[in-house]
Design a protein around this motif. Structure first.
Motif, PDB file in Angstrom:
ATOM      1  N   ARG B  18     -29.101  31.680  10.079  1.00 34.79           N
ATOM      2  CA  ARG B  18     -29.826  30.966   8.881  1.00 34.79           C
ATOM      3  C   ARG B  18     -28.805  30.388   8.020  1.00 34.79           C
ATOM      4  O   ARG B  18     -28.994  29.562   7.232  1.00 34.79           O
ATOM      5  CB  ARG B  18     -30.389  32.459   8.265  1.00 34.79           C
ATOM      6  N   THR B  19     -27.686  31.344   8.010  1.00 37.47           N
ATOM      7  CA  THR B  19     -26.556  30.593   6.953  1.00 37.47           C
ATOM      8  C   THR B  19     -26.050  29.288   7.385  1.00 37.47           C
ATOM      9  O   THR B  19     -25.744  28.561   6.642  1.00 37.47           O
ATOM     10  CB  THR B  19     -25.479  31.597   6.952  1.00 37.47           C
ATOM     11  N   SER B  20     -25.889  29.211   8.543  1.00 37.54           N
ATOM     12  CA  SER B  20     -25.672  27.687   9.320  1.00 37.54           C
ATOM     13  C   SER B  20     -26.431  26.520   8.713  1.00 37.54           C
ATOM     14  O   SER B  20     -26.203  25.495   8.371  1.00 37.54           O
ATOM     15  CB  SER B  20     -25.354  27.743  10.720  1.00 37.54           C
ATOM     16  N   ASN B  21     -27.837  26.900   8.963  1.00 36.40           N
ATOM     17  CA  ASN B  21     -28.805  26.076   8.443  1.00 36.40           C
ATOM     18  C   ASN B  21     -28.998  25.704   7.112  1.00 36.40           C
ATOM     19  O   ASN B  21     -29.015  24.420   6.692  1.00 36.40           O
ATOM     20  CB  ASN B  21     -30.087  26.491   9.192  1.00 36.40           C
ATOM     21  N   GLU B  95     -18.142  33.134   6.547  1.00 38.12           N
ATOM     22  CA  GLU B  95     -18.079  34.454   6.554  1.00 38.12           C
ATOM     23  C   GLU B  95     -18.979  34.888   7.504  1.00 38.12           C
ATOM     24  O   GLU B  95     -18.839  35.955   8.282  1.00 38.12           O
ATOM     25  CB  GLU B  95     -18.385  35.116   5.147  1.00 38.12           C
ATOM     26  N   ALA B  96     -20.339  34.535   7.528  1.00 38.68           N
ATOM     27  CA  ALA B  96     -21.300  34.972   8.491  1.00 38.68           C
ATOM     28  C   ALA B  96     -20.758  34.434   9.825  1.00 38.68           C
ATOM     29  O   ALA B  96     -21.082  35.187  10.732  1.00 38.68           O
ATOM     30  CB  ALA B  96     -22.693  33.992   8.092  1.00 38.68           C
ATOM     31  N   CYS B  97     -20.258  33.193  10.150  1.00 42.35           N
ATOM     32  CA  CYS B  97     -19.892  32.897  11.529  1.00 42.35           C
ATOM     33  C   CYS B  97     -18.799  33.699  12.017  1.00 42.35           C
ATOM     34  O   CYS B  97     -18.850  34.229  13.376  1.00 42.35           O
ATOM     35  CB  CYS B  97     -18.993  31.401  11.237  1.00 42.35           C
TER      36      CYS B  97
ATOM     37  N   GLU D  58     -34.968  26.797   6.740  1.00 37.65           N
ATOM     38  CA  GLU D  58     -33.715  26.975   6.091  1.00 37.65           C
ATOM     39  C   GLU D  58     -32.977  25.932   6.027  1.00 37.65           C
ATOM     40  O   GLU D  58     -32.106  25.572   5.081  1.00 37.65           O
ATOM     41  CB  GLU D  58     -33.065  27.986   7.296  1.00 37.65           C
ATOM     42  N   THR D  59     -33.568  24.479   6.524  1.00 38.14           N
ATOM     43  CA  THR D  59     -32.823  23.316   6.309  1.00 38.14           C
ATOM     44  C   THR D  59     -33.807  22.463   5.234  1.00 38.14           C
ATOM     45  O   THR D  59     -33.402  21.266   5.100  1.00 38.14           O
ATOM     46  CB  THR D  59     -32.785  22.537   7.544  1.00 38.14           C
TER      47      THR D  59
END
Lengths: 110, 110, 110, 110
Positions: B18-21, B95-97, D58-59
């Protein structure tokens, strides 16, 4: 649709998936990446919906037509955006998207 | 691994996806998109490998460990790149990664 | 690798992705679905990793080699399983998987 | 939609994606796999469209609503099929699909 038509459709979708991914990568390498940022966003979406449409076709999905209709919609939008830019990869992506959109619409109408 | 650990792992992967998107989309909206172009490339890859890892875990795949190992590798690279940028979405993505990479490595070692 | 080799590689991956999806769907239509249940599981995984490998190749991913290595591993396993069944779709899937695995290993070694 | 509603929507989609994948794997392990073969087909499609819908949300995709509408359609069909079987994983999948379909329809209407 006969098998020849389905092969043409699949071929148009594969070409669009590949060309979109190529345009995504090349756009990220352009000096004027700010100009093509909407191409980057749309080519990712385009390659993802093409992949889903391919899976649907190959697995005899009951949702092939609504998925193909959505694919046509994404491809049309991506074609308009990429068509506005003179980079070779954008122009080729716009053409592949238009062919794919047409193939998907024919599939929906079949 | 016990069920609690697996739930923590899954939670770390979902959060990273989610955070990446989110970072992908926000990076495309930054004025300095040229600066964050490698984040854009890597966050897409990160969310895709996270999705594959989730599917593997949930479907009891025989390839869960090699897929998780690859996920950790992509996440680590994405964390380094996003960590170099001060945007909130980049810092949170980094951080999430890192959490996801650690969770995946623990899964591989389990 | 030169451009011709890459086109051959891409072609082998696309063929494997398509053939796996076809085998997935046809296996689900077999009377002896219990016999081919591992084919069903593996063809899904195979088509998913093929799609990821294609994306990596087309977007000049830094992770193309590890992704291709994983693809070869999944394809090899799928080839063994499908190769055990006499259904046409299983035999053709086994062949496509072997060609794809070899193409991916060549890519990793290049 | 406010942020709380979007979080609820995302949570329903993630739950459906996970539960579908779980049902896919468990259905393949059932003795009566012939009985649940349509669950196997549909849970794969369900988890794939859920993943696409999540990515769209998310995007900040411009196609979030048509993708969510398609997701609701797939989830509804999967819920009907899984709802016909007494296996725990099928019943839980049916429930998660119905919640996801409703969340997606609310998103479309928002």
């Amino acid at each position: 649709m006969n098998r020849d038509s389905i092969e043409d459709t699949i071929s148009a979708i594969i070409d669009c998936m590949r060309t979109s991914n190529h345009c995504f990568s090349k756009s990220l390498q352009e000096e004027d990446v700010l100009m093509v940022k909407e191409c980057i966003r749309l080519t990712r979406e385009c390659s993802d919906i093409c992949a889903l449409t391919l899976n649907a076709l190959e697995t005899d999905s009951a949702f092939t037509k609504p998925i193909a209709a959505l694919c046509a919609q994404v491809c049309d939008t991506c074609a308009v955006e990429c068509g506005r830019h003179l980079h070779d990869h954008c122009q080729r992506c716009a053409e592949a998207c238009l062919r794919c959109a047409e193939a998907c619409r024919n599939l929906v109408a079949a």
